[in-house]
Design a protein around this motif. Structure first.
Motif, PDB file in Angstrom:
ATOM      1  N   ILE A 229       0.825  -1.206   0.000  1.00 41.69           N
ATOM      2  CA  ILE A 229       0.000   0.000   0.000  1.00 41.69           C
ATOM      3  C   ILE A 229       0.861   1.259   0.000  1.00 41.69           C
ATOM      4  O   ILE A 229       0.406   2.335   0.369  1.00 41.69           O
ATOM      5  N   LYS A 230       2.115   1.113  -0.434  1.00 40.98           N
ATOM      6  CA  LYS A 230       3.054   2.233  -0.363  1.00 40.98           C
ATOM      7  C   LYS A 230       2.611   3.443  -1.182  1.00 40.98           C
ATOM      8  O   LYS A 230       2.915   4.587  -0.839  1.00 40.98           O
ATOM      9  N   ALA A 231       1.872   3.227  -2.274  1.00 37.79           N
ATOM     10  CA  ALA A 231       1.488   4.341  -3.134  1.00 37.79           C
ATOM     11  C   ALA A 231       0.367   5.173  -2.523  1.00 37.79           C
ATOM     12  O   ALA A 231       0.284   6.384  -2.763  1.00 37.79           O
ATOM     13  N   THR A 232      -0.513   4.560  -1.749  1.00 36.79           N
ATOM     14  CA  THR A 232      -1.671   5.265  -1.215  1.00 36.79           C
ATOM     15  C   THR A 232      -1.588   5.530   0.280  1.00 36.79           C
ATOM     16  O   THR A 232      -2.514   6.102   0.854  1.00 36.79           O
ATOM     17  N   CYS A 233      -0.516   5.131   0.919  1.00 36.21           N
ATOM     18  CA  CYS A 233      -0.379   5.304   2.376  1.00 36.21           C
ATOM     19  C   CYS A 233      -0.259   6.789   2.729  1.00 36.21           C
ATOM     20  O   CYS A 233       0.655   7.478   2.292  1.00 36.21           O
ATOM     21  N   ARG A 234      -1.192   7.274   3.547  1.00 34.88           N
ATOM     22  CA  ARG A 234      -1.191   8.683   3.914  1.00 34.88           C
ATOM     23  C   ARG A 234       0.004   9.038   4.794  1.00 34.88           C
ATOM     24  O   ARG A 234       0.575  10.126   4.703  1.00 34.88           O
ATOM     25  N   LYS A 235       0.401   8.107   5.652  1.00 31.03           N
ATOM     26  CA  LYS A 235       1.542   8.363   6.532  1.00 31.03           C
ATOM     27  C   LYS A 235       2.817   8.546   5.724  1.00 31.03           C
ATOM     28  O   LYS A 235       3.629   9.433   5.999  1.00 31.03           O
TER      29      LYS A 235
END
Length: 378
Positions: A229-235
């Motif tokens: 989920i690296k592309a969409t991770c908010r953090k």
């Protein structure tokens, strides 16, 4: 509770640093990478060569390997030699060490449903040696790990080996080795069994419980590289955009201290930006519209539609359609064999100095003085 075997040893570096990422990644469909199959083929070749060297009856898998080539053969042979050297060292103080190749290792005593496969496990009386082969080229993997206490994947394997063989051997020392030939990297780290068990009880087990339930706090960092989920991770986005507080348009005015703060984040920032671009393209191809952007046909390189017909036509016209090129060192060594290659060409092989690069002080390469570098163009 249903079984969730998503706390793998290979991903432990990530879920130990960011526990809730484990459960989220488990919900994303696995997409097989060609590099993953290449690594699988290389491991299969390594297993064959080592077991053959040990005198065991094994079938040669090379004809069935999709990615097999001279480089893979050379890397696997190097790994085999390294393993046999470690076995020879083990025999110096233990006449009959236990040698396990591609051994399933269960560390579920500390991590629910935790298991993995050790490339090579050597138990020699009071010493347990875990050897892991890495065929990847992109990321340098260290045996000491990011925190200097040992690679978490290998420590998980060591725990599995302890749980399996600990009743038969009085294991006091743990050796962890990474063999990464395509980076010319061999690394070994040692710790005591007591240190390993302390880490397992105080760090691994409690963090694994959090990760298993999806608890804990998100944390962005180098470990995001292989997160699904690296592309969409908010953090991760917030972490990457921290660089925006610096006025890049006025870069010459930045102090050396400010540049020192920015440098460690550059690669992570570039990686994050590339991940966003790749994800956005994937979504656009699926029909998602991003305001201000559109899909177009990219540039393409011309190619022959029928190479056989091209060869025939050019030859009939009286021309030679082929170019002659000297084989590379790896291919030449494969052609001649290592002994004849050394006899004929060893005096003609050189390794030029690499261009200077700026790296963190933790890098193991020796520092060079800027005064000694020659920047003249050839």
């Amino acid at each position: 509770m249903a079984s969730h075997a998503f706390l793998s040893a290979s991903a432990s570096h990530r879920w130990l640093a960011c526990p809730p990422s484990a459960k989220l990644c488990a919900e994303v469909e696995e997409q097989e990478s060609p590099y993953a199959q290449q690594g699988t083929d290389a491991h299969e070749l390594c297993q064959y060569l080592v077991e053959k060297a040990l005198g065991r009856e094994v079938a040669d898998p090379t004809s069935a390997l999709e990615w097999y080539d001279a480089e893979m053969q050379e890397c696997a042979e190097g790994y085999c030699s390294f393993v046999m050297e470690q076995i020879a060292k083990a025999k110096e103080h233990c006449p009959d060490p236990l040698i396990c190749i591609e051994q399933k290792l269960d560390y579920s005593k500390w991590v629910q449903d935790g298991f993995g496969t050790g490339d090579c496990v050597i138990v020699a009386d009071d010493t347990l040696h875990i050897i892991d082969f890495k065929y990847g080229l992109g990321v340098l993997v260290t045996a000491s790990g990011e925190d200097g206490t040992g690679n978490s994947q290998l420590k998980c394997y060591a725990l599995g080996a302890l749980d399996t063989f600990g009743d038969l051997y009085d294991i006091k020392r743990i050796r962890l080795s990474i063999y990464q030939p395509r980076r010319a990297h061999v690394d070994t780290f040692e710790l005591s069994t007591e240190e390993l068990l302390k880490w397992a009880d105080e760090v691994l087990a409690p963090t694994a419980r959090l990760a298993y339930e999806g608890g804990g706090e998100f944390h962005a960092g180098e470990h995001c590289r292989f997160c699904k989920i690296k592309a969409t991770c908010r953090k991760r986005a917030a972490y990457s955009l921290e660089l925006a507080k610096y006025e890049f348009a006025e870069a010459p005015s930045l102090s050396s201290e400010e540049i020192g703060i920015i440098l460690p984040q550059i690669e992570a920032l570039i990686s994050w930006a590339e991940d966003i671009k790749a994800y956005a393209l994937e979504q656009a191809l699926a029909g998602v519209h991003y305001p201000g952007f559109k899909l177009v046909e990219g540039r393409a390189v011309r190619k022959f539609s029928d190479e056989e017909q091209v060869i025939r036509a050019v030859c009939e016209a009286g021309f030679d359609p082929f170019e002659k090129k000297l084989l590379g060192i790896t291919a030449m060594q494969k052609l001649l064999g290592k002994i004849q290659f050394d006899e004929l060409l060893s005096g003609f092989v050189e390794k030029p100095k690499g261009k200077p690069v700026l790296v963190p002080e933790s890098d193991k390469r020796p520092a060079v003085s800027s005064a000694t570098l020659d920047f003249k163009e050839e």
